[in-house]
Scaffold this motif. Structure first.
Motif, short mmCIF file in Angstrom:
data_model
loop_
_atom_site.label_atom_id
_atom_site.label_comp_id
_atom_site.label_asym_id
_atom_site.label_seq_id
_atom_site.Cartn_x
_atom_site.Cartn_y
_atom_site.Cartn_z
N GLN A 78 0.82 -1.21 0.00
CA GLN A 78 0.00 0.00 0.00
C GLN A 78 0.86 1.26 0.00
OE1 GLN A 78 -3.43 0.16 2.55
NE2 GLN A 78 -3.71 -2.05 2.50
N GLU A 79 1.95 1.22 0.73
CA GLU A 79 2.87 2.37 0.72
C GLU A 79 3.39 2.61 -0.69
OE1 GLU A 79 4.90 5.55 2.43
OE2 GLU A 79 3.37 4.25 3.32
N ALA A 80 3.63 1.52 -1.44
CA ALA A 80 4.16 1.65 -2.80
C ALA A 80 3.16 2.31 -3.74
CB ALA A 80 4.56 0.27 -3.33
N PHE A 81 1.88 1.92 -3.67
CA PHE A 81 0.95 2.52 -4.62
C PHE A 81 0.40 3.87 -4.16
CE2 PHE A 81 -2.34 -0.44 -2.66
CZ PHE A 81 -3.29 0.50 -2.28
N ILE A 82 0.57 4.19 -2.88
CA ILE A 82 0.12 5.50 -2.39
C ILE A 82 1.22 6.55 -2.50
CG2 ILE A 82 -0.68 6.79 -0.36
CD1 ILE A 82 -2.02 4.18 0.57
N ARG A 83 2.45 6.16 -2.11
CA ARG A 83 3.53 7.15 -2.05
C ARG A 83 4.81 6.70 -2.74
NH1 ARG A 83 0.68 8.24 2.77
NH2 ARG A 83 1.42 6.31 3.75
N GLY A 84 4.83 5.53 -3.34
CA GLY A 84 6.06 5.02 -3.94
C GLY A 84 6.34 5.60 -5.31
N PRO A 90 2.46 7.67 -7.34
CA PRO A 90 2.16 8.95 -8.00
C PRO A 90 3.27 9.38 -8.96
CG PRO A 90 1.78 9.08 -5.64
CD PRO A 90 2.49 7.78 -5.88
N GLY A 91 2.87 10.18 -9.95
CA GLY A 91 3.84 10.72 -10.90
C GLY A 91 3.64 10.21 -12.31
N ALA A 92 2.93 9.10 -12.47
CA ALA A 92 2.62 8.56 -13.79
C ALA A 92 1.17 8.87 -14.14
CB ALA A 92 2.85 7.05 -13.81
N PRO A 93 0.82 8.86 -15.43
CA PRO A 93 -0.58 9.04 -15.81
C PRO A 93 -1.45 7.95 -15.17
CG PRO A 93 0.85 9.22 -17.72
CD PRO A 93 1.71 8.73 -16.60
N ALA A 94 -2.72 8.27 -14.95
CA ALA A 94 -3.62 7.36 -14.25
C ALA A 94 -3.74 6.01 -14.96
CB ALA A 94 -5.00 8.00 -14.09
N ASN A 95 -3.73 6.01 -16.30
CA ASN A 95 -3.86 4.73 -17.00
C ASN A 95 -2.64 3.84 -16.76
OD1 ASN A 95 -2.37 6.62 -18.61
ND2 ASN A 95 -2.58 5.25 -20.37
N GLU A 96 -1.45 4.43 -16.67
CA GLU A 96 -0.25 3.65 -16.39
C GLU A 96 -0.27 3.13 -14.96
OE1 GLU A 96 3.35 5.66 -17.42
OE2 GLU A 96 2.61 6.25 -19.41
N ARG A 97 -0.76 3.94 -14.04
CA ARG A 97 -0.85 3.50 -12.64
C ARG A 97 -1.85 2.36 -12.50
NH1 ARG A 97 -1.60 7.83 -8.20
NH2 ARG A 97 -0.72 6.10 -6.98
N LEU A 98 -2.94 2.43 -13.24
CA LEU A 98 -3.95 1.37 -13.20
C LEU A 98 -3.36 0.05 -13.69
CD1 LEU A 98 -6.92 0.61 -12.70
CD2 LEU A 98 -7.40 1.33 -15.05
N THR A 141 -11.02 3.25 -7.69
CA THR A 141 -12.10 4.21 -7.94
C THR A 141 -11.53 5.58 -8.28
OG1 THR A 141 -13.63 3.05 -6.47
CG2 THR A 141 -14.11 5.36 -6.93
N SER A 142 -10.51 5.99 -7.55
CA SER A 142 -9.89 7.29 -7.80
C SER A 142 -9.25 7.34 -9.19
CB SER A 142 -8.83 7.56 -6.72
OG SER A 142 -8.16 8.77 -6.98
N LEU A 143 -8.55 6.27 -9.57
CA LEU A 143 -7.91 6.25 -10.89
C LEU A 143 -8.95 6.24 -12.01
CD1 LEU A 143 -5.01 3.68 -10.29
CD2 LEU A 143 -4.85 6.18 -10.38
N VAL A 144 -9.98 5.42 -11.86
CA VAL A 144 -11.02 5.35 -12.90
C VAL A 144 -11.75 6.68 -13.01
CG1 VAL A 144 -13.20 4.27 -13.56
CG2 VAL A 144 -11.32 2.85 -12.70
N ARG A 145 -12.03 7.30 -11.89
CA ARG A 145 -12.72 8.59 -11.90
C ARG A 145 -11.88 9.65 -12.63
NH1 ARG A 145 -14.72 8.90 -6.51
NH2 ARG A 145 -16.57 7.82 -7.26
N GLU A 146 -10.57 9.58 -12.46
CA GLU A 146 -9.69 10.52 -13.15
C GLU A 146 -9.69 10.26 -14.66
OE1 GLU A 146 -4.93 11.73 -13.24
OE2 GLU A 146 -5.75 10.62 -11.53
N LEU A 147 -9.73 8.98 -15.04
CA LEU A 147 -9.67 8.62 -16.45
C LEU A 147 -11.01 8.79 -17.16
CD1 LEU A 147 -7.51 5.41 -16.02
CD2 LEU A 147 -6.84 7.42 -17.36
N ALA A 148 -12.09 8.50 -16.46
CA ALA A 148 -13.42 8.52 -17.08
C ALA A 148 -14.42 9.11 -16.09
CB ALA A 148 -13.83 7.11 -17.50
#
Length: 200
Positions: A78-84, A90-98, A141-148
């Motif tokens: 969780q630390e990796a996908f929240i702050r890693g 963070p730092g990549a486009p939402a689709n790449e993070r997904l 949910t956050s990533l999908v909401r950002e993308l669509a």
């Protein structure tokens, strides 16, 4: 968005904390020696030197115990996908993070599948209320909401997570012999198709 991290601060009596550590260490040893499915709760209690009642009062059921064994690894994930670092963090486009999130969960299923499966197959519906699942769901949910933004992001997060369940992934890997690389490609296709069908 504040995500419901696994675990959290614990305030325990010294004897309760000691019993917890004894039980978790015993479970880790037995799981490593014999495999998750071959170990009973009675055997874990005996290995830890505690009564079976203590074990069940502390953890409730086998799934909760397995989730606690996974807790430190889960905190790291969780630390990796929240702050890693990107692309998982963070730092990549939402689709790449997904895509990176799904690939990382598939890697975890490959490495820790039996333990993850045991943690997901307790009381019916319990895993969907567990802080770990809630954290994953909030993140997707956050990533999908950002993308669509016009999509039903919460529902799509449910659909995406269902494709990453340990039970399904282990069946695909062991029962059907699907290569891990193919599962990752399929995850990418699924994620991209869902988002493409719900443009911003």
């Amino acid at each position: 968005m504040a995500l419901p991290l696994a675990g959290g601060e614990r305030h325990e009596r010294a004897d309760a904390a000691r019993n917890r550590e004894l039980i978790l260490c015993a479970a880790e040893r037995l799981f490593a020696q014999r495999g998750v499915e071959a170990v009973t709760m009675d055997e874990i209690a005996a290995e830890a030197g505690v009564g079976k009642g203590t074990l069940f009062r502390r953890f409730g059921d086998r799934a909760s115990l397995c989730m606690s064994v996974l807790d430190e690894r889960e905190r790291g994930f969780q630390e990796a996908f929240i702050r890693g670092p990107a692309p998982l963090g963070p730092g990549a486009p939402a689709n790449e993070r997904l895509v990176a999130f799904g690939a990382a969960l598939l890697d975890r299923a490959e490495a820790e599948g039996d333990l993850l499966l045991a943690a997901q197959t307790g009381t019916p519906g319990l895993r969907f209320r567990h802080p770990v699942h809630l954290a994953y769901h909030a993140h997707l949910t956050s990533l999908v909401r950002e993308l669509a933004p016009a999509s039903d992001a919460e529902y799509l997060a449910d659909v995406l997570l269902s494709a990453l369940s340990s039970e399904l992934v282990l069946h695909q890997r062991r029962g059907r012999g699907i290569e891990l690389a193919r599962l990752k490609e399929g995850w990418r296709d699924l994620a991209c198709a869902l988002i493409a069908h719900h443009p911003a």
